[in-house]
Motif scaffolding. Structure first.
Motif, short mmCIF file in Angstrom:
data_model
loop_
_atom_site.label_atom_id
_atom_site.label_comp_id
_atom_site.label_asym_id
_atom_site.label_seq_id
_atom_site.Cartn_x
_atom_site.Cartn_y
_atom_site.Cartn_z
N PRO A 70 5.47 66.54 -8.66
CA PRO A 70 6.53 65.70 -8.12
C PRO A 70 7.86 66.02 -8.79
CG PRO A 70 5.08 64.43 -9.54
CD PRO A 70 4.48 65.80 -9.42
N LYS A 71 8.85 66.15 -7.97
CA LYS A 71 10.18 66.43 -8.50
C LYS A 71 10.80 65.11 -8.97
CE LYS A 71 11.04 70.37 -5.56
NZ LYS A 71 11.88 70.94 -4.52
N PRO A 72 11.47 65.14 -10.10
CA PRO A 72 12.10 63.91 -10.56
C PRO A 72 13.19 63.50 -9.59
CG PRO A 72 12.75 65.76 -11.94
CD PRO A 72 11.70 66.25 -10.99
N GLU A 73 13.32 62.20 -9.42
CA GLU A 73 14.35 61.70 -8.52
C GLU A 73 15.71 61.96 -9.11
OE1 GLU A 73 14.23 57.72 -7.11
OE2 GLU A 73 12.07 57.77 -6.84
N ARG A 74 16.58 62.40 -8.26
CA ARG A 74 17.95 62.60 -8.71
C ARG A 74 18.68 61.29 -8.52
NH1 ARG A 74 20.87 67.87 -7.07
NH2 ARG A 74 21.87 67.37 -9.01
N ARG A 75 19.18 60.80 -9.58
CA ARG A 75 19.94 59.56 -9.51
C ARG A 75 21.41 59.89 -9.57
NH1 ARG A 75 16.48 55.44 -13.27
NH2 ARG A 75 14.52 55.75 -12.17
N ALA A 76 22.18 59.10 -8.90
CA ALA A 76 23.62 59.32 -8.89
C ALA A 76 24.16 59.05 -10.29
CB ALA A 76 24.28 58.40 -7.88
#
Length: 113
Positions: A70-76
């Motif tokens: 799973p790719k880490p979520e990109r947070r703004a």
């Protein structure tokens, strides 16, 4: 990978496995059933034969795709803080401390009669 390439690898593994230890496998079923393919690969790895080990690795990579990580979520990125007013407020009508923090709006559904 094409179906024909998977079949070719399985067929080659079948021939070498039969030559090395007399095992007869079903090439078509090896392509269709992941459980059967894993078992044939396990049996092939019990032999100390370099060609058999190489083909087992090749078949496993062709039939059993790697588990996706799973790719880490990109947070703004957090918004840059507004520069604080220093000295004269004449240049700016409001100081940054005059604003309340952003409060999420409550939904009106359920509060109306």
């Amino acid at each position: 990978m094409l179906e024909s390439e998977k079949f070719a690898i399985a067929a080659h593994l079948h021939v070498v496995l039969r030559r090395v230890n007399g095992r007869v496998t079903d090439v078509e079923w090896m392509i269709r059933s992941p459980e059967y393919a894993r078992e044939v690969i396990r049996v092939a790895r019990t032999e100390d034969h370099p060609e058999l080990l190489r083909l087992a690795e090749k078949l496993e990579s062709a039939l059993v795709p790697p588990v996706p990580t799973p790719k880490p979520e990109r947070r703004a990125a957090p918004p840059a803080e507004a520069p604080k007013a220093t000295g004269d407020l004449g240049a700016s009508r409001f100081a940054s401390s005059d604003f309340d923090p952003v409060v999420p709006r409550q939904r009106y559904v359920g509060t109306l009669r």
